[in-house]
Write an enzyme that holds these catalytic residues in place. Structure first.
Site, PDB file in Angstrom:
ATOM      1  N   ASP A  31      32.871  24.855 -20.317  1.00  0.00           N
ATOM      2  CA  ASP A  31      32.065  25.941 -20.906  1.00  0.00           C
ATOM      3  C   ASP A  31      32.335  27.233 -20.128  1.00  0.00           C
ATOM      4  OD1 ASP A  31      29.072  25.683 -22.624  1.00  0.00           O
ATOM      5  OD2 ASP A  31      29.675  27.578 -21.732  1.00  0.00           O
ATOM      6  N   ASN A  32      32.410  28.355 -20.843  1.00  0.00           N
ATOM      7  CA  ASN A  32      32.604  29.628 -20.121  1.00  0.00           C
ATOM      8  C   ASN A  32      31.268  30.276 -19.746  1.00  0.00           C
ATOM      9  OD1 ASN A  32      31.671  30.749 -22.500  1.00  0.00           O
ATOM     10  ND2 ASN A  32      33.548  31.878 -22.990  1.00  0.00           N
ATOM     11  N   PHE A  73      31.776  22.436 -29.396  1.00  0.00           N
ATOM     12  CA  PHE A  73      30.689  23.350 -29.796  1.00  0.00           C
ATOM     13  C   PHE A  73      31.020  24.797 -29.466  1.00  0.00           C
ATOM     14  CE2 PHE A  73      28.521  19.347 -28.757  1.00  0.00           C
ATOM     15  CZ  PHE A  73      27.690  19.193 -29.850  1.00  0.00           C
ATOM     16  N   ALA A  74      32.098  25.020 -28.685  1.00  0.00           N
ATOM     17  CA  ALA A  74      32.331  26.358 -28.123  1.00  0.00           C
ATOM     18  C   ALA A  74      32.678  27.361 -29.210  1.00  0.00           C
ATOM     19  CB  ALA A  74      33.460  26.284 -27.097  1.00  0.00           C
ATOM     20  N   TYR A 141      31.723  34.863 -39.666  1.00  0.00           N
ATOM     21  CA  TYR A 141      31.414  33.645 -38.897  1.00  0.00           C
ATOM     22  C   TYR A 141      31.752  32.392 -39.712  1.00  0.00           C
ATOM     23  CZ  TYR A 141      28.435  29.876 -37.178  1.00  0.00           C
ATOM     24  OH  TYR A 141      27.969  28.649 -36.760  1.00  0.00           O
ATOM     25  N   LYS A 145      34.867  29.407 -39.286  1.00  0.00           N
ATOM     26  CA  LYS A 145      34.625  27.958 -39.197  1.00  0.00           C
ATOM     27  C   LYS A 145      35.397  27.221 -40.301  1.00  0.00           C
ATOM     28  CE  LYS A 145      31.706  27.678 -35.718  1.00  0.00           C
ATOM     29  NZ  LYS A 145      31.742  26.718 -34.615  1.00  0.00           N
ATOM     30  N   PHE A 208      13.775  39.711 -42.584  1.00  0.00           N
ATOM     31  CA  PHE A 208      14.951  40.380 -43.146  1.00  0.00           C
ATOM     32  C   PHE A 208      15.058  40.151 -44.652  1.00  0.00           C
ATOM     33  CE2 PHE A 208      16.941  39.681 -38.719  1.00  0.00           C
ATOM     34  CZ  PHE A 208      16.368  40.853 -38.252  1.00  0.00           C
TER      35      PHE A 208
HETATM   36  N1  LIG Z   1      22.492  26.957 -33.895  1.00  0.00           N
HETATM   37  C1  LIG Z   1      22.709  26.698 -35.198  1.00  0.00           C
HETATM   38  O1  LIG Z   1      21.782  26.732 -36.013  1.00  0.00           O
HETATM   39  C2  LIG Z   1      24.078  26.318 -35.675  1.00  0.00           C
HETATM   40  C3  LIG Z   1      24.244  25.995 -37.026  1.00  0.00           C
HETATM   41  C4  LIG Z   1      25.517  25.652 -37.487  1.00  0.00           C
HETATM   42  C5  LIG Z   1      26.588  25.600 -36.613  1.00  0.00           C
HETATM   43  N2  LIG Z   1      26.404  25.919 -35.304  1.00  0.00           N
HETATM   44  C6  LIG Z   1      27.564  25.816 -34.410  1.00  0.00           C
HETATM   45  O2  LIG Z   1      27.247  24.891 -33.379  1.00  0.00           O
HETATM   46  C7  LIG Z   1      27.873  25.245 -32.147  1.00  0.00           C
HETATM   47  C8  LIG Z   1      26.839  25.326 -31.059  1.00  0.00           C
HETATM   48  O3  LIG Z   1      25.824  26.252 -31.423  1.00  0.00           O
HETATM   49  P1  LIG Z   1      24.675  26.633 -30.379  1.00  0.00           P
HETATM   50  O4  LIG Z   1      23.559  27.179 -31.176  1.00  0.00           O
HETATM   51  O5  LIG Z   1      24.464  25.521 -29.440  1.00  0.00           O
HETATM   52  O6  LIG Z   1      25.389  27.850 -29.636  1.00  0.00           O
HETATM   53  P2  LIG Z   1      25.415  28.220 -28.089  1.00  0.00           P
HETATM   54  O7  LIG Z   1      25.853  29.645 -28.025  1.00  0.00           O
HETATM   55  O8  LIG Z   1      24.126  27.872 -27.435  1.00  0.00           O
HETATM   56  O9  LIG Z   1      26.534  27.264 -27.520  1.00  0.00           O
HETATM   57  C9  LIG Z   1      27.902  27.571 -27.499  1.00  0.00           C
HETATM   58  C10 LIG Z   1      28.447  27.216 -26.133  1.00  0.00           C
HETATM   59  O10 LIG Z   1      29.851  27.444 -26.102  1.00  0.00           O
HETATM   60  C11 LIG Z   1      30.197  28.197 -24.952  1.00  0.00           C
HETATM   61  N3  LIG Z   1      31.408  28.949 -25.298  1.00  0.00           N
HETATM   62  C12 LIG Z   1      31.530  29.929 -26.243  1.00  0.00           C
HETATM   63  N4  LIG Z   1      32.799  30.354 -26.300  1.00  0.00           N
HETATM   64  C13 LIG Z   1      33.510  29.651 -25.377  1.00  0.00           C
HETATM   65  C14 LIG Z   1      34.852  29.657 -24.957  1.00  0.00           C
HETATM   66  N5  LIG Z   1      35.755  30.490 -25.468  1.00  0.00           N
HETATM   67  N6  LIG Z   1      35.233  28.798 -23.984  1.00  0.00           N
HETATM   68  C15 LIG Z   1      34.322  27.947 -23.428  1.00  0.00           C
HETATM   69  N7  LIG Z   1      33.034  27.904 -23.775  1.00  0.00           N
HETATM   70  C16 LIG Z   1      32.621  28.743 -24.738  1.00  0.00           C
HETATM   71  C17 LIG Z   1      28.968  29.033 -24.652  1.00  0.00           C
HETATM   72  O11 LIG Z   1      28.867  29.468 -23.311  1.00  0.00           O
HETATM   73  C18 LIG Z   1      27.841  28.068 -25.010  1.00  0.00           C
HETATM   74  O12 LIG Z   1      27.494  27.257 -23.936  1.00  0.00           O
HETATM   75  C19 LIG Z   1      28.591  26.566 -32.418  1.00  0.00           C
HETATM   76  O13 LIG Z   1      29.938  26.278 -32.681  1.00  0.00           O
HETATM   77  C20 LIG Z   1      27.900  27.098 -33.677  1.00  0.00           C
HETATM   78  O14 LIG Z   1      28.768  27.902 -34.427  1.00  0.00           O
HETATM   79  C21 LIG Z   1      25.178  26.275 -34.812  1.00  0.00           C
HETATM   80  O1  LIG Z   2      14.319  38.142 -36.792  1.00  0.00           O
HETATM   81  C1  LIG Z   2      14.692  37.467 -37.761  1.00  0.00           C
HETATM   82  C2  LIG Z   2      15.723  36.481 -37.662  1.00  0.00           C
HETATM   83  C3  LIG Z   2      16.105  35.799 -38.813  1.00  0.00           C
HETATM   84  N1  LIG Z   2      15.513  36.061 -39.989  1.00  0.00           N
HETATM   85  C4  LIG Z   2      15.918  35.308 -41.198  1.00  0.00           C
HETATM   86  O2  LIG Z   2      15.662  33.953 -40.954  1.00  0.00           O
HETATM   87  C5  LIG Z   2      16.640  33.133 -41.585  1.00  0.00           C
HETATM   88  C6  LIG Z   2      17.287  32.248 -40.540  1.00  0.00           C
HETATM   89  O3  LIG Z   2      18.040  33.083 -39.677  1.00  0.00           O
HETATM   90  P1  LIG Z   2      18.723  32.561 -38.327  1.00  0.00           P
HETATM   91  O4  LIG Z   2      17.726  31.775 -37.557  1.00  0.00           O
HETATM   92  O5  LIG Z   2      19.363  33.738 -37.667  1.00  0.00           O
HETATM   93  O6  LIG Z   2      19.798  31.537 -38.854  1.00  0.00           O
HETATM   94  P2  LIG Z   2      20.970  31.747 -39.919  1.00  0.00           P
HETATM   95  O7  LIG Z   2      21.386  33.138 -40.045  1.00  0.00           O
HETATM   96  O8  LIG Z   2      20.533  31.041 -41.174  1.00  0.00           O
HETATM   97  O9  LIG Z   2      22.165  31.001 -39.214  1.00  0.00           O
HETATM   98  C7  LIG Z   2      21.997  29.743 -38.558  1.00  0.00           C
HETATM   99  O10 LIG Z   2      22.252  28.739 -39.465  1.00  0.00           O
HETATM  100  C8  LIG Z   2      23.576  28.736 -39.970  1.00  0.00           C
HETATM  101  C9  LIG Z   2      23.701  27.599 -40.934  1.00  0.00           C
HETATM  102  O11 LIG Z   2      22.746  27.695 -41.969  1.00  0.00           O
HETATM  103  C10 LIG Z   2      24.525  28.579 -38.794  1.00  0.00           C
HETATM  104  O12 LIG Z   2      25.820  28.568 -39.227  1.00  0.00           O
HETATM  105  C11 LIG Z   2      24.349  29.680 -37.791  1.00  0.00           C
HETATM  106  O13 LIG Z   2      25.164  29.435 -36.668  1.00  0.00           O
HETATM  107  C12 LIG Z   2      22.926  29.693 -37.358  1.00  0.00           C
HETATM  108  O14 LIG Z   2      22.710  30.809 -36.513  1.00  0.00           O
HETATM  109  C13 LIG Z   2      17.633  34.107 -42.221  1.00  0.00           C
HETATM  110  O15 LIG Z   2      17.308  34.263 -43.572  1.00  0.00           O
HETATM  111  C14 LIG Z   2      17.386  35.430 -41.506  1.00  0.00           C
HETATM  112  O16 LIG Z   2      17.616  36.571 -42.318  1.00  0.00           O
HETATM  113  C15 LIG Z   2      14.496  37.001 -40.111  1.00  0.00           C
HETATM  114  O17 LIG Z   2      13.962  37.253 -41.181  1.00  0.00           O
HETATM  115  N2  LIG Z   2      14.130  37.678 -38.978  1.00  0.00           N
END
Ligand SMILES: NC(=O)c1ccc[n+]([C@@H]2O[C@H](COP(=O)([O-])OP(=O)(O)OC[C@H]3O[C@@H](n4cnc5c(N)ncnc54)[C@H](O)[C@@H]3O)[C@@H](O)[C@H]2O)c1
Ligand SMILES: O=c1ccn([C@@H]2O[C@H](COP(=O)(O)OP(=O)(O)O[C@H]3O[C@H](CO)[C@@H](O)[C@H](O)[C@H]3O)[C@@H](O)[C@H]2O)c(=O)[nH]1
Length: 329
Positions: A31-32, A73-74, A141, A145, A208
């Protein structure tokens, strides 16, 4: 032999590392720490600080460990930021994965579980969304992916690297231990932001857009508990290691909640009035995203435990109350 977890210090990554450790797997984290936290990685698990885009950093891990499979996950993952800074997303999410795959091919590592997203679909035609529905991302984004998913397909054909792309819907909640949870700085996700209002760290939550074609005009999302996501990763990696073929699976609960509904449920869970203000739409946001996860249930044997959004928000609230400033580092 070990499972390499890239991005294992992040939100979903750290929960998956915890699940793998509970399943007695040997785990190495890379992880970075750009958005991840050193202290979210359990003691006893090796953490390499390095960047996927730097071949020397990632190659060191493959040289020093016997890696059987990779969970990746990065990535950068803020939908709004990707619209204003698309090149950052192509650089980290596409180029970073190219470097990882090159290294896997070089060292003969044959399995990868990849974090994909509901954002690959764009504005869906059918609800709930199935894996073979059309994919027309509405933001860079999601496009990055989808690009990686396509790349994985060709890399499998050329080099026999099998993959599982897990398209998560909205990850939320925190580990039942209360020791790990969501800590993004700055935070952009709805549920943690709402809980920051309840915790007194923000005055109000901005909604939003309230002019979407949904029940109350606000966006509808499918919220899935982070520990249910991590369970799916353990199942997916084991399936590949037992000879399973390359597949794409949705991961969600199959139920949609609007932004207004989430705020209302959070008011009940926290007992705080959580003031809200309607703002304009956020660029790149589809109106409704709800998963059909029946393929993951059937083929991975996935059985999500948190199927109420109240329980998901309660687990997140517990983490936020106990860790108002996130990880102390
Ligand atoms: N959170 C969500 O709702 C959601 C939904 C769909 C997909 N995802 C995907 O799941 C994965 C994890 O999401 P998260 O919410 O845990 O995000 P996060 O930002 O908490 O985790 C990502 C991790 O990757 C590391 N990282 C980023 N770029 C890197 C690089 N170049 N080299 C090494 N490490 C690196 C970051 O330091 C971090 O620890 C992501 O790929 C994200 O796109 C997340
Ligand atoms: O301050 C805020 C933040 C978010 N939203 C809304 O809440 C919903 C959820 O937003 P958010 O929690 O930012 O998640 P998403 O934009 O739906 O994206 C998440 O979910 C996606 C899959 O559905 C993943 O790909 C992304 O990584 C992850 O961040 C969206 O309609 C946003 O417009 C608000 O109204 N106010």
């Amino acid at each position: 032999m070990a499972i390499l977890v890239c991005g294992g210090a992040g939100y979903i990554g750290s929960h998956t590392v915890a699940a793998l450790v509970s399943a007695r797997e040997e785990v190495v984290v890379f992880d970075n720490l750009s958005t991840g936290h050193r202290s979210s990685v359990p003691t006893g698990v090796k953490l390499y600080k390095g960047d996927l885009r730097n071949l020397d950093d990632i190659e060191k891990v493959f040289l020093e460990n016997d890696i059987l499979s990779v969970i990746d996950f990065a990535a950068d993952s803020r939908v709004g930021e990707s619209v204003t800074d698309p090149l950052k997303y192509y650089d980290n999410n596409v180029f970073g994965t190219i470097q990882l795959l090159k290294t896997m091919v070089k060292y003969g590592v044959k399995h990868i579980v990849f974090s994909s997203t509901a954002a690959t679909y764009g504005e869906p035609k059918n609800i709930p969304i199935e894996e073979n529905d059309r994919t027309i991302p509405t933001n860079p984004y999601g496009e990055t992916k989808l690009t990686v998913e396509k790349m994985l397909n060709w890399v499998d054909k050329a080099h026999g690297v099998t993959y599982t792309a897990l398209r998560y819907f909205n990850a939320a909640g925190a580990h039942i231990s209360g020791k790990i949870g969501e800590d993004h700085k700055p935070e952009s996700h709805l549920i943690p932001l709402v809980l920051e209002v309840a915790g007194g760290k923000r005055d109000k939550i901005m909604v939003f857009g309230d002019d979407y074609n949904t029940k109350d005009g606000t966006c509808v999302r499918d919220y899935i508990h982070v520990s249910d996501l991590s369970d799916a990763h353990v199942l997916a990696v084991k399936r590949l290691e037992s000879g399973g073929d390359s597949r794409v699976f949705n991961l969600g609960n199959g139920t949609g909640f609007s932004v207004k509904e989430i705020i209302e449920i959070a008011r009940k869970v926290t007992g705080h009035p959580i003031p809200a203000e309607i703002k304009g739409r956020r660029a790149g946001d589809p109106g409704v995203l709800i998963a059909s996860a029946s393929a993951a249930t059937k083929e991975l044997g996935w059985d999500p435990k948190f199927n109420s959004v109240e329980a998901i928000i309660e687990s997140a609230w517990k983490w936020h109350k106990n860790n108002p400033n996130g990880y102390e580092e």
